[in-house]
Design a protein around this motif. Structure first.
Motif, mmCIF file in Angstrom:
data_model
loop_
_atom_site.group_PDB
_atom_site.id
_atom_site.type_symbol
_atom_site.label_atom_id
_atom_site.label_comp_id
_atom_site.label_asym_id
_atom_site.label_seq_id
_atom_site.Cartn_x
_atom_site.Cartn_y
_atom_site.Cartn_z
ATOM 1 N N ASN A 4 0.820 -1.208 0.000
ATOM 2 C CA ASN A 4 0.000 0.000 0.000
ATOM 3 C C ASN A 4 0.857 1.262 0.000
ATOM 4 O OD1 ASN A 4 -1.446 -2.314 1.236
ATOM 5 N ND2 ASN A 4 -3.164 -0.901 1.218
ATOM 6 N N MET A 5 1.986 1.221 0.704
ATOM 7 C CA MET A 5 2.907 2.354 0.699
ATOM 8 C C MET A 5 3.511 2.545 -0.691
ATOM 9 S SD MET A 5 3.062 3.954 3.575
ATOM 10 C CE MET A 5 4.673 4.732 3.617
ATOM 11 N N LYS A 6 3.706 1.445 -1.410
ATOM 12 C CA LYS A 6 4.273 1.525 -2.754
ATOM 13 C C LYS A 6 3.323 2.238 -3.722
ATOM 14 C CE LYS A 6 7.271 -2.538 -2.469
ATOM 15 N NZ LYS A 6 7.539 -3.920 -2.952
ATOM 16 N N LEU A 7 2.030 2.202 -3.450
ATOM 17 C CA LEU A 7 1.071 2.917 -4.286
ATOM 18 C C LEU A 7 1.373 4.407 -4.280
ATOM 19 C CD1 LEU A 7 -2.367 1.286 -3.269
ATOM 20 C CD2 LEU A 7 -0.818 0.577 -5.084
ATOM 21 N N LYS A 8 1.657 4.940 -3.106
ATOM 22 C CA LYS A 8 1.957 6.369 -2.992
ATOM 23 C C LYS A 8 3.310 6.682 -3.618
ATOM 24 C CE LYS A 8 0.707 10.440 -1.612
ATOM 25 N NZ LYS A 8 -0.537 11.097 -2.037
ATOM 26 N N GLU A 9 4.274 5.788 -3.435
ATOM 27 C CA GLU A 9 5.584 5.977 -4.053
ATOM 28 C C GLU A 9 5.479 6.013 -5.572
ATOM 29 O OE1 GLU A 9 8.872 3.549 -3.107
ATOM 30 O OE2 GLU A 9 9.412 4.827 -1.419
ATOM 31 N N PHE A 10 4.611 5.159 -6.128
ATOM 32 C CA PHE A 10 4.412 5.133 -7.580
ATOM 33 C C PHE A 10 3.933 6.497 -8.055
ATOM 34 C CE2 PHE A 10 1.777 4.568 -11.334
ATOM 35 C CZ PHE A 10 2.548 3.739 -12.142
ATOM 36 N N ASP A 11 2.944 7.047 -7.391
ATOM 37 C CA ASP A 11 2.425 8.366 -7.774
ATOM 38 C C ASP A 11 3.503 9.440 -7.641
ATOM 39 O OD1 ASP A 11 0.058 7.065 -8.112
ATOM 40 O OD2 ASP A 11 -1.090 8.262 -6.690
ATOM 41 N N ASN A 12 4.233 9.403 -6.538
ATOM 42 C CA ASN A 12 5.233 10.434 -6.294
ATOM 43 C C ASN A 12 6.371 10.389 -7.306
ATOM 44 O OD1 ASN A 12 3.774 11.415 -4.149
ATOM 45 N ND2 ASN A 12 4.988 10.391 -2.581
ATOM 46 N N SER A 13 6.533 9.250 -7.980
ATOM 47 C CA SER A 13 7.586 9.147 -8.993
ATOM 48 C C SER A 13 7.284 10.043 -10.199
ATOM 49 C CB SER A 13 7.752 7.690 -9.450
ATOM 50 O OG SER A 13 6.642 7.261 -10.228
ATOM 51 N N PHE A 14 6.035 10.477 -10.325
ATOM 52 C CA PHE A 14 5.651 11.361 -11.433
ATOM 53 C C PHE A 14 5.820 12.843 -11.071
ATOM 54 C CE2 PHE A 14 3.492 7.435 -12.466
ATOM 55 C CZ PHE A 14 3.578 7.368 -13.845
ATOM 56 N N LEU A 15 6.108 13.116 -9.796
ATOM 57 C CA LEU A 15 6.238 14.502 -9.363
ATOM 58 C C LEU A 15 7.544 15.103 -9.867
ATOM 59 C CD1 LEU A 15 5.042 14.183 -5.656
ATOM 60 C CD2 LEU A 15 3.749 15.125 -7.578
ATOM 61 N N LYS A 16 7.435 16.264 -10.426
ATOM 62 C CA LYS A 16 8.608 17.026 -10.843
ATOM 63 C C LYS A 16 8.178 18.478 -10.980
ATOM 64 C CE LYS A 16 7.990 15.869 -15.779
ATOM 65 N NZ LYS A 16 6.915 14.882 -15.680
ATOM 66 N N LYS A 17 9.106 19.356 -11.271
ATOM 67 C CA LYS A 17 8.776 20.770 -11.402
ATOM 68 C C LYS A 17 7.724 20.949 -12.490
ATOM 69 C CE LYS A 17 10.794 25.359 -11.783
ATOM 70 N NZ LYS A 17 12.039 26.141 -11.969
ATOM 71 N N GLY A 18 6.629 21.580 -12.141
ATOM 72 C CA GLY A 18 5.550 21.765 -13.097
ATOM 73 C C GLY A 18 4.540 20.637 -13.095
ATOM 74 N N THR A 19 4.862 19.545 -12.395
ATOM 75 C CA THR A 19 3.931 18.417 -12.278
ATOM 76 C C THR A 19 3.749 18.115 -10.797
ATOM 77 O OG1 THR A 19 4.678 17.497 -14.378
ATOM 78 C CG2 THR A 19 3.455 16.019 -12.936
ATOM 79 N N GLU A 20 2.791 18.781 -10.195
ATOM 80 C CA GLU A 20 2.577 18.650 -8.760
ATOM 81 C C GLU A 20 1.231 18.021 -8.413
ATOM 82 O OE1 GLU A 20 3.081 22.557 -7.240
ATOM 83 O OE2 GLU A 20 5.242 22.636 -7.664
ATOM 84 N N LEU A 21 0.243 18.177 -9.302
ATOM 85 C CA LEU A 21 -1.102 17.651 -9.021
ATOM 86 C C LEU A 21 -1.376 16.445 -9.921
ATOM 87 C CD1 LEU A 21 -3.148 20.955 -8.660
ATOM 88 C CD2 LEU A 21 -2.123 19.541 -6.861
#
Length: 206
Positions: A4-21
């Motif tokens: 379940n924690m890996k689900l959040k990590e997967f999403d956070n892997s898409f975070l970068k400058k200009g991609t926050e939401l």
């Protein structure tokens, strides 16, 4: 680390400058013989998490209901799209599901920077769109969307069951169970059935 924690990590892997939401999207109701297809779109702040979020199919009805309330309370924004049986018959279930997803995004109060969709199909969107096969098992946002879509659709079918109790929709939610088929054979097709899903029965010679 829990899955379940890996689900959040997967999403956070898409975070970068200009991609926050990040917006996760999933649908419920492609396979049933009756009722609508329902899609949900969900956006969370990056720091929001819940270790109990999972693919809706892996959760009990009671757990889904509890998590539904948590998602509604903690999401930055969420939207729902519903395409009813008549339109499913008119444009087919794939197009109906994609339309429901697009409507769910349009119903968000916040514009996402990136969209993650469960499955292998995408729709036209103003932002980057990624189709994630098995996304409801990989992404926190998609899993949350799967819960919203499933609970919303289940409640619709329970309500429909009050009008057509013979078909057991409060239990089978319109899916093609043995009891559902037997009810159709005995009582016929209702106005809420997807006629294109029942061609063999509707066109069966007397």
């Amino acid at each position: 680390m829990s899955s379940n924690m890996k689900l959040k990590e997967f999403d956070n892997s898409f975070l970068k400058k200009g991609t926050e939401l990040i917006c996760g999207i999933d649908e419920a109701g492609r396979g049933p013989l009756a009722g609508p297809v329902v899609a949900a779109a969900v956006i969370f702040d990056a720091n929001v998490k819940n270790d109990e979020i999972n693919d809706s199919k892996k959760l009990s009805e009671k757990k889904r209901s509890l998590l539904f309330d948590w998602i509604i309370k903690n999401a930055l924004s969420y939207g729902v799209g519903i395409v009813h049986h008549e339109e499913i018959d008119r444009i087919n279930i794939l197009n109906a599901a994609l339309k429901a997803m697009k409507t769910a995004v349009e119903n968000l109060s916040v514009k996402p920077d990136i969209i993650l969709i469960d499955g292998n199909k995408k729709f036209d969107a103003a932002v980057e769109c990624n189709a994630i096969v098995g996304g409801d098992r990989k992404s926190f946002a998609i899993a949350s969307a799967s819960i919203l879509a499933k609970v919303t659709r289940d409640e619709i079918m329970k309500n429909y069951s009050c009008y057509y109790p013979e078909y057991g929709w409060h239990k089978n939610k319109g899916y093609p169970t043995k009891e559902h088929f037997e009810a159709i054979e005995l009582y016929g097709v209702t106005p809420l059935h997807r006629k294109t899903f029942l061609k063999r029965i509707i066109n069966k010679p007397e």
